[in-house]
Design a protein around this motif. Structure first.
Motif: not given
Ligand SMILES: CC(C)(COP(=O)(O)OP(=O)(O)OC[C@H]1O[C@@H](n2cnc3c(N)ncnc32)[C@H](O)[C@@H]1OP(=O)(O)O)[C@@H](O)C(=O)NCCC(=O)NCCS
Length: 162
Positions: A7-26
């Motif tokens: 789950f990544v919150s819709p208003d979180a800001k992710l840079g380029r080439n961010v890798r998020i593995w399973h069941f992580a939360y932002v």
């Protein structure tokens, strides 16, 4: 049906080439720099900042107000805290400066600053600021040696014949 694996919150800001593995939360409003890796089961709460090139290993816990620099290594299950006397109404985040290494299952007290390129040993409980370029170990964490010595040990380890 779309499979939800993190789950990544819709208003979180992710840079380029961010890798998020399973069941992580932002969480909401969190800002993640370029080339950051977030391991599985990591919890990166709202109002967190993570600098580019930082590696967040599996099961790391990062509460609101945490400030993490560039090229930081957060080992598996490291815990940053933000409330010294829970559940209080007043929180204060941990700051981890550029190039620091936090060992597996280390715990960092609310409000503590870990200096540039400092190293926190696995399992340490950090109750006070860690000076830049120093390695701390134990419960409570105490300075053991320097980052220069740590880097020399790493090099020796990498070059040793196994
Ligand atoms: C901090 C660290 C680098 C120290 O390693 P080291 O310099 O090789 O230390 P040594 O194993 O030679 O041990 C030196 C002394 O410190 C103690 N020690 C080592 N690591 C310790 C730790 N994490 N906490 C408390 N004491 C520790 C040893 O018992 C030894 O004590 P002694 O002199 O009384 O026998 C290492 O313990 C560490 O935490 N590495 C990070 C590992 C990690 O979290 N990896 C994550 C990716 S998987």
């Amino acid at each position: 049906m779309k499979k939800v694996t993190n789950f990544v919150s819709p208003d979180a800001k992710l840079g380029r080439n961010v890798r998020i593995w399973h069941f992580a939360y932002v969480g909401s409003g969190t800002v993640i720099g370029d080339n950051v890796k977030i391991g599985s089961l990591a919890h990166v709460d709202y109002d967190v900042k993570v600098g580019s090139g930082t590696m967040i290993e599996g099961s790391v816990y990062i509460p609101p107000m945490s400030r993490i620099g560039k090229n930081v290594f957060l080992g598996p299950a490291a815990v940053l805290t933000n409330d010294p006397y829970p559940p209080s109404k007043k929180m204060i985040g941990v700051t981890i400066e550029d190039g620091a290494v936090i060992g597996a299952r280390a715990v960092i007290k609310a409000g503590v600053r870990v200096g540039k390129r400092a190293v926190v040993a696995m399992g340490a409980v950090v109750t006070k600021d860690v000076p830049a370029g120093k390695v701390v170990m134990g419960v409570p964490a105490r300075v053991a040696y320097t980052r220069k010595e740590f880097d020399a040990k790493m090099k020796e380890w990498e070059n040793a014949r196994s």
